[in-house]
Design a protein around this motif. Structure first.
Motif, PDB file in Angstrom:
ATOM      1  N   MET A 104       0.319   3.460   1.947  1.00 11.37           N
ATOM      2  CA  MET A 104       1.183   4.619   2.202  1.00 11.37           C
ATOM      3  C   MET A 104       2.398   4.243   3.043  1.00 11.37           C
ATOM      4  O   MET A 104       2.317   3.437   3.967  1.00 11.37           O
ATOM      5  N   VAL A 105       3.523   4.840   2.674  1.00 10.22           N
ATOM      6  CA  VAL A 105       4.742   4.732   3.472  1.00 10.22           C
ATOM      7  C   VAL A 105       4.746   5.878   4.474  1.00 10.22           C
ATOM      8  O   VAL A 105       4.455   7.027   4.118  1.00 10.22           O
ATOM      9  N   THR A 106       5.043   5.567   5.726  1.00  7.85           N
ATOM     10  CA  THR A 106       5.137   6.625   6.733  1.00  7.85           C
ATOM     11  C   THR A 106       6.131   6.221   7.808  1.00  7.85           C
ATOM     12  O   THR A 106       6.388   5.037   8.016  1.00  7.85           O
ATOM     13  N   HIS A 107       6.706   7.210   8.483  1.00  6.31           N
ATOM     14  CA  HIS A 107       7.552   6.929   9.642  1.00  6.31           C
ATOM     15  C   HIS A 107       6.851   7.360  10.929  1.00  6.31           C
ATOM     16  O   HIS A 107       7.390   7.209  12.013  1.00  6.31           O
ATOM     17  N   ASP A 108       5.638   7.892  10.785  1.00  9.01           N
ATOM     18  CA  ASP A 108       4.925   8.524  11.891  1.00  9.01           C
ATOM     19  C   ASP A 108       3.893   7.557  12.489  1.00  9.01           C
ATOM     20  O   ASP A 108       2.915   7.199  11.815  1.00  9.01           O
ATOM     21  N   PRO A 109       4.079   7.135  13.745  1.00  5.55           N
ATOM     22  CA  PRO A 109       3.123   6.207  14.367  1.00  5.55           C
ATOM     23  C   PRO A 109       1.699   6.758  14.397  1.00  5.55           C
ATOM     24  O   PRO A 109       0.733   5.990  14.268  1.00  5.55           O
ATOM     25  N   ASN A 110       1.565   8.077  14.544  1.00  5.71           N
ATOM     26  CA  ASN A 110       0.229   8.660  14.558  1.00  5.71           C
ATOM     27  C   ASN A 110      -0.443   8.523  13.191  1.00  5.71           C
ATOM     28  O   ASN A 110      -1.631   8.177  13.093  1.00  5.71           O
ATOM     29  N   ALA A 111       0.328   8.775  12.115  1.00  8.69           N
ATOM     30  CA  ALA A 111      -0.214   8.599  10.759  1.00  8.69           C
ATOM     31  C   ALA A 111      -0.610   7.143  10.530  1.00  8.69           C
ATOM     32  O   ALA A 111      -1.667   6.848   9.980  1.00  8.69           O
ATOM     33  N   ALA A 112       0.231   6.232  11.004  1.00  5.90           N
ATOM     34  CA  ALA A 112      -0.039   4.801  10.816  1.00  5.90           C
ATOM     35  C   ALA A 112      -1.300   4.365  11.554  1.00  5.90           C
ATOM     36  O   ALA A 112      -1.963   3.405  11.153  1.00  5.90           O
ATOM     37  N   SER A 113      -1.647   5.083  12.619  1.00  8.85           N
ATOM     38  CA  SER A 113      -2.824   4.697  13.410  1.00  8.85           C
ATOM     39  C   SER A 113      -4.135   4.897  12.645  1.00  8.85           C
ATOM     40  O   SER A 113      -5.171   4.389  13.040  1.00  8.85           O
ATOM     41  N   TYR A 114      -4.085   5.644  11.537  1.00  9.71           N
ATOM     42  CA  TYR A 114      -5.273   5.828  10.689  1.00  9.71           C
ATOM     43  C   TYR A 114      -5.493   4.635   9.758  1.00  9.71           C
ATOM     44  O   TYR A 114      -6.528   4.538   9.109  1.00  9.71           O
ATOM     45  N   ALA A 115      -4.494   3.756   9.670  1.00  6.44           N
ATOM     46  CA  ALA A 115      -4.557   2.629   8.734  1.00  6.44           C
ATOM     47  C   ALA A 115      -5.374   1.470   9.305  1.00  6.44           C
ATOM     48  O   ALA A 115      -5.602   1.383  10.510  1.00  6.44           O
ATOM     49  N   ASP A 116      -5.816   0.585   8.399  1.00  8.47           N
ATOM     50  CA  ASP A 116      -6.459  -0.661   8.814  1.00  8.47           C
ATOM     51  C   ASP A 116      -5.411  -1.686   9.229  1.00  8.47           C
ATOM     52  O   ASP A 116      -5.667  -2.574  10.030  1.00  8.47           O
ATOM     53  N   ARG A 117      -4.225  -1.543   8.655  1.00  6.69           N
ATOM     54  CA  ARG A 117      -3.159  -2.534   8.858  1.00  6.69           C
ATOM     55  C   ARG A 117      -1.818  -1.843   8.655  1.00  6.69           C
ATOM     56  O   ARG A 117      -1.695  -0.954   7.808  1.00  6.69           O
ATOM     57  N   VAL A 118      -0.836  -2.257   9.437  1.00  7.37           N
ATOM     58  CA  VAL A 118       0.516  -1.721   9.297  1.00  7.37           C
ATOM     59  C   VAL A 118       1.481  -2.877   9.080  1.00  7.37           C
ATOM     60  O   VAL A 118       1.459  -3.865   9.814  1.00  7.37           O
ATOM     61  N   VAL A 119       2.299  -2.751   8.029  1.00 11.88           N
ATOM     62  CA  VAL A 119       3.306  -3.754   7.687  1.00 11.88           C
ATOM     63  C   VAL A 119       4.675  -3.160   8.015  1.00 11.88           C
ATOM     64  O   VAL A 119       4.968  -2.027   7.634  1.00 11.88           O
ATOM     65  N   PHE A 120       5.503  -3.916   8.735  1.00 11.82           N
ATOM     66  CA  PHE A 120       6.816  -3.411   9.176  1.00 11.82           C
ATOM     67  C   PHE A 120       7.941  -4.107   8.425  1.00 11.82           C
ATOM     68  O   PHE A 120       7.989  -5.345   8.374  1.00 11.82           O
ATOM     69  N   LEU A 121       8.858  -3.303   7.888  1.00  8.94           N
ATOM     70  CA  LEU A 121      10.037  -3.823   7.206  1.00  8.94           C
ATOM     71  C   LEU A 121      11.286  -3.565   8.036  1.00  8.94           C
ATOM     72  O   LEU A 121      11.420  -2.506   8.647  1.00  8.94           O
ATOM     73  N   VAL A 122      12.187  -4.530   8.038  1.00 11.81           N
ATOM     74  CA  VAL A 122      13.539  -4.356   8.569  1.00 11.81           C
ATOM     75  C   VAL A 122      14.484  -5.030   7.590  1.00 11.81           C
ATOM     76  O   VAL A 122      14.269  -6.183   7.214  1.00 11.81           O
TER      77      VAL A 122
END
Length: 256
Positions: free
Chosen positions: A198-216
């Motif tokens: 899932m794509v999200t901008h919300d840190p709280n939503a991302a906290s439900y994930a097993d892993r977060v990948v960051f793009l710049v």
């Protein structure tokens, strides 16, 4: 068993000449089966473009995209349509429900289009999990935003896809409804063995994930596992200093 989805040296360019925008720059990333992965990054970083390329909704200029062992970048339009219909589920920010259909008809629509009959036990289990049993005969206009998104989640799951892609799935919801959806996504990974990106901008939503990948700037610059909202926020702050365009953009993508 390989990966659920992957991108290898993927470039995506929009436009030509002065108007050219390089959305993805040589992306290499793999997503594990039965995990919830979040893709984050500033506006314009390429996160939605990456998801659309991974899901076969958009083509790439160079590189290879796979769903499981299937190389999407080698498929024609008919092949891509089949993958999207049979192996991929989608949850969008705007719900994308048909207003004239009931909740049940909306949920079963992907199967109806594919000419497949629903597995009643699986359908019942999903409806129980999203708690929509008393809402199946309602049309979208008779449902709250959270209920509409739960219908969309059930629709994504009903065909038992290999991978579900969520584009800001809680973006249009209040915090309580958003938390319900995120708990459901978490449950579908843990209980049903689902794979979700899932794509999200919300840190709280991302906290439900097993892993977060960051793009710049169209490149993966960081990732964290077992994230908390604070860790995600801290990582995003540290990336703010890396928003300048790279001096060396690398080789120009070759047209396919």
């Amino acid at each position: 068993m390989g990966n659920a989805a992957s991108a290898q040296d993927v470039w995506k360019v929009y436009g030509t000449g002065e108007a050219q925008v390089v959305a993805l720059r040589g992306i290499n990333v793999a997503f594990e089966w039965q995990k919830l992965t979040a893709i984050m990054g500033p506006s314009g970083s390429g996160k939605s473009t990456l998801m659309h390329c991974l899901a076969g909704l958009d083509t790439v200029n160079r590189g290879e995209v796979r769903i499981g062992d299937t190389v999407l970048t080698q498929l024609n339009d008919a092949g891509l349509t089949k993958v999207r219909r049979d192996r991929v589920g989608f949850i969008f920010q705007q719900f994308n429900l048909l207003p004239t259909l009931t909740a049940k008809e909306n949920i079963l629509l992907p199967l109806a289009i594919a000419g497949r009959k629903p597995d009643q036990r699986w359908f019942d289990k999903i409806i129980d999990t999203v708690d929509l049993g008393d809402r199946l005969s309602h049309r979208p206009s008779q449902l709250s935003g959270g209920q509409q998104q739960r219908v969309a989640c059930a629709r994504a799951l009903v065909s038992r896809p290999q991978v579900i892609f969520g584009d800001e799935p809680t973006g249009n919801l209040d915090s309580q409804s958003g938390a319900e959806i995120l708990r459901f996504l978490r449950t579908s990974v843990r209980t049903f063995g689902q794979t979700i990106i899932m794509v999200t901008h919300d840190p709280n939503a991302a906290s439900y994930a097993d892993r977060v990948v960051f793009l710049v700037d169209g490149q993966i610059v960081e990732e964290v596992t077992d994230p908390t909202a604070d860790l995600v926020l801290d990582t995003m702050r540290s990336l703010d200093t890396r928003l300048g365009r790279p001096d060396e953009p690398g080789p120009p993508p070759e047209p396919r």
